[in-house]
Enzyme design. Structure first.
Site, PDB file in Angstrom:
ATOM      1  N   GLU A 512       0.824  -1.211   0.000  1.00  0.00           N
ATOM      2  CA  GLU A 512       0.000   0.000   0.000  1.00  0.00           C
ATOM      3  C   GLU A 512       0.856   1.259   0.000  1.00  0.00           C
ATOM      4  OE1 GLU A 512      -3.536   2.286   0.076  1.00  0.00           O
ATOM      5  OE2 GLU A 512      -3.009   0.256  -0.548  1.00  0.00           O
ATOM      6  N   THR A 623     -10.681   8.798 -13.353  1.00  0.00           N
ATOM      7  CA  THR A 623      -9.783   8.181 -12.382  1.00  0.00           C
ATOM      8  C   THR A 623     -10.239   6.789 -11.977  1.00  0.00           C
ATOM      9  OG1 THR A 623      -8.426   8.714 -10.435  1.00  0.00           O
ATOM     10  CG2 THR A 623     -10.821   8.999 -10.227  1.00  0.00           C
TER      11      THR A 623
END
Length: 640
Positions: A512, A623
């Site tokens: 992450e 996006t």
């Protein structure tokens, strides 16, 4: 005691009472108060009262009624908000590896916001946000209703056939002869998409996402009661991959089961990029009116979020009541740069399809506010007050909280067929400041984009920030020759760094977030940053870099991701994220994110397609990887 008597022939009755001057004054004061009370009572009469209309003109009567109604709504809102909004952050605020079901961007924002030092600043005077015990209560939305706006618009029809003729390439490409290995890899990705969809359809159709381990659906609390996030997110991917039967299944669900009459708290950002973006893309690809009508109806439900003193929308909106408020964790009721800055593409297309300029006006006003406010060192901090229009904290990130704002600047310019010079200048200036203050090189020679906290760099890069390699390459393609080479080199270096974050893990999937400190490079150093939730940003950059350079390493890197997904994330009933990329026997998080079908698999598929499939000459991707057309011409049809 004065005895009042009426006698004939006497002079005017006040003088005839025989009152002294002080008594006359008190009597007149009482009389004037009585008259004022009687006249004021007119405003308490029902709107239909004939007696009221004798004294008040129609406009004043309507105004009084509106004021009364607004007060009642405000009172009602205050009482219900006490129970509707939690007094503490939601469960998604927990470390994301412990709560993999939470939507990706919000969870990044929650984690980032939780780390910020210092108490929240006080809400500015005049703010419509009332802060009580850490809770933000929203006031009722004001302004023109969507219904009223519709009544004043001239007849309008979007000419879809003319739009399709304007495209320079077939949507699905021309399918020339190609390398058998490339075709085989593309077909493998298509099979993965079918597998993900079939399991979602079997175990979770109508829910927002699939839980593949427990074989059931997940709804979540990010979409205000809307359902079928995976359906809407998957529509254009199914269409592009020519999964015709599966596309029809998704379309039928939208026609028959997609209900917009919901009443819940929704993320303005997530609803816009997933639902509005997905529906718009499906319409432009197919011409099916159901997608356009649903997109326009949903877009109108988002408009009350803009009813703030500055026009900067708040982050959360109730899709039923239209009330909006800011995230409880956002300092001083601020709005988030990546949220209010990631509306432009979709809202311009809502105006394009409806003929209603209100959508475009809302996002152009955001531009005006941002251009007025001073940028520290030329950078855009992540938190802006929707009340004052000033920055709340000087935290800058190209990852979570900031990312897609910059993406939408360059894509707004491209979507305008390179006519939106304001967007291009904002992008160029922002990128110059980012390169000057945030772009760093590690001791091992890896280029990365750090975060910025009040002038102090934080040497980490999130997976979300790995989209920036593709973004910089896309912008470089349209720069002058000298600048083009410079920015293409920068894009390649950043994309390589993100590839290294995958390569240095045991699963060949990226964490992450990864850091560049204490001798560590491109690796997660904290347990809370070691997970992977099927994110797309790295393969997104691979796809752009391949299309703009045709360097075969990007296809090879993408194929390594495909193999890692198959090995570590594919389970019996779908695909799941994993909790630790640094172990070869990872634990699954039991969540097949909707963006895995919308973005990750789409970008991988396009990586192994010819360049004319969803050509960059015709399309920009929002996006959430939903393709929206470049505006080559005006598609307004003549209405008789």
């Amino acid at each position: 005691m004065v005895l009042l008597r009426k006698l004939p022939g006497m002079p005017g009755w006040p003088a005839a009472l025989g009152l002294r001057l002080p008594q006359k004054f008190l009597f007149l004061l009482f009389l004037s108060g009585l008259l004022t009370l009687c006249f004021g009572a007119l405003f308490l009469l029902p709107d239909s009262s004939r007696f009221k209309r004798l004294f008040l003109p129609r406009r004043a009567t309507a105004s009084a009624s509106s004021s009364s109604s607004s007060s009642a709504s405000s009172s009602s809102a205050s009482s219900t908000r006490d129970t509707d909004l939690p007094r503490s952050p939601p469960a998604a605020a927990e470390p994301r590896h412990a709560s993999p079901a939470a939507p990706r961007r919000l969870r990044e924002k929650l984690r980032t916001a939780a780390r910020m030092a210092g108490p929240p600043a006080q809400t500015a005077p005049g703010s419509r946000q009332q802060v009580q015990g850490g809770e933000r209560r929203a006031q009722p939305a004001t302004g023109e209703t969507p219904a009223a706006a519709r009544q004043t618009r001239a007849p309008f029809r979007f000419d879809y056939e003319r739009f399709r003729r304007s495209l320079r390439h077939p949507v699905r490409g021309s399918r020339p002869e190609e390398d058998p290995e490339t075709r085989a890899r593309r077909l493998k990705i298509k099979e993965m998409m079918k597998f993900a969809w079939d399991n979602y359809k079997q175990y979770a159709l109508g829910k927002n996402e699939l839980r593949p381990l427990t074989k059931n659906g997940h709804i979540g609390n990010m979409f205000g009661g809307l359902r079928g996030a995976t359906v809407v997110d998957a529509l254009d991917t199914l269409y592009i991959m020519e999964l015709e039967e599966e596309f029809q299944e998704a379309k039928n669900w939208v026609e028959k089961s997609f209900d917009l009459n919901v009443n819940g708290e929704a993320s303005l950002f997530e609803v816009n990029i997933r639902y509005v973006g997905g529906l718009l893309a499906a319409y432009y690809l197919t011409g099916e009116e159901v997608f356009k009508s649903k997109a326009l109806e949903l877009g109108e439900k988002l408009l009350p979020a803009f009813n703030t003193p500055t026009g900067i929308p708040r982050g959360v909106i109730n899709l039923g009541s239209g009330m909006s408020w800011s995230w409880g964790w956002a300092s001083a009721g601020s709005s988030i740069l990546a949220e209010f800055g990631t509306l432009h593409l979709e809202f311009l297309h809502l105006s394009e399809l409806s003929g209603n300029p209100v959508f475009a006006e809302k996002v152009m006003n955001i531009r005006r506010v941002l251009n007025r406010v001073e940028k520290p060192q030329g950078l855009y901090p992540n938190f802006l007050s929707p009340v004052t229009g000033n920055w709340v904290q000087h935290h800058v990130s190209i990852g979570g909280l900031g990312d897609s704002f910059y993406e939408y600047l360059i894509k707004s310019w491209l979507m305008s067929d390179k006519k939106d010079s304001e967007a291009k200048k904002m992008y160029d200036d922002a990128l110059e400041a980012i390169e000057k203050h945030l772009v760093k090189k590690s001791a091992g020679g890896l280029t990365y984009i750090a975060e910025w906290r009040g002038g102090i760099p934080d040497h980490k890069m999130g997976h979300l920030a790995c989209f920036s390699g593709g973004m910089i390459a896309l912008g470089a393609e349209h720069a002058g020759e000298e600048r083009r080479k410079h920015y293409m080199d920068l894009a390649a270096e950043i994309t390589n760094t993100c590839h290294e974050s995958y390569e240095r893990s045991d699963t060949k999937l990226g964490p992450e977030a990864f850091r560049f400190d204490a001798g560590t490079e491109a690796m997660a150093t904290r347990l809370s940053e070691r997970y992977y939730i099927l994110r797309p940003e790295v393969v997104e950059s691979y796809m752009y870099m391949w299309r703009l350079t045709h360097d075969p390493k990007y296809r090879q890197w993408g194929w390594e991701v495909v193999k890692a997904l198959e090995k570590h994330c594919r389970v019996e009933a779908g695909f799941s994220g994993i909790r630790d990329v640094y172990t070869t026997t990872p634990t699954h998080d039991n969540m097949q994110q909707s963006f895995f079908l919308a973005e990750t698999l789409k970008y991988l598929y396009l990586l192994f397609c010819e360049d004319d499939v969803l050509s960059l000459d015709d399309w920009v991707f929002n996006t959430e990887a939903h393709p929206l057309p470049i505006n080559h011409t005006n598609f307004k049809a003549n209405v008789q």
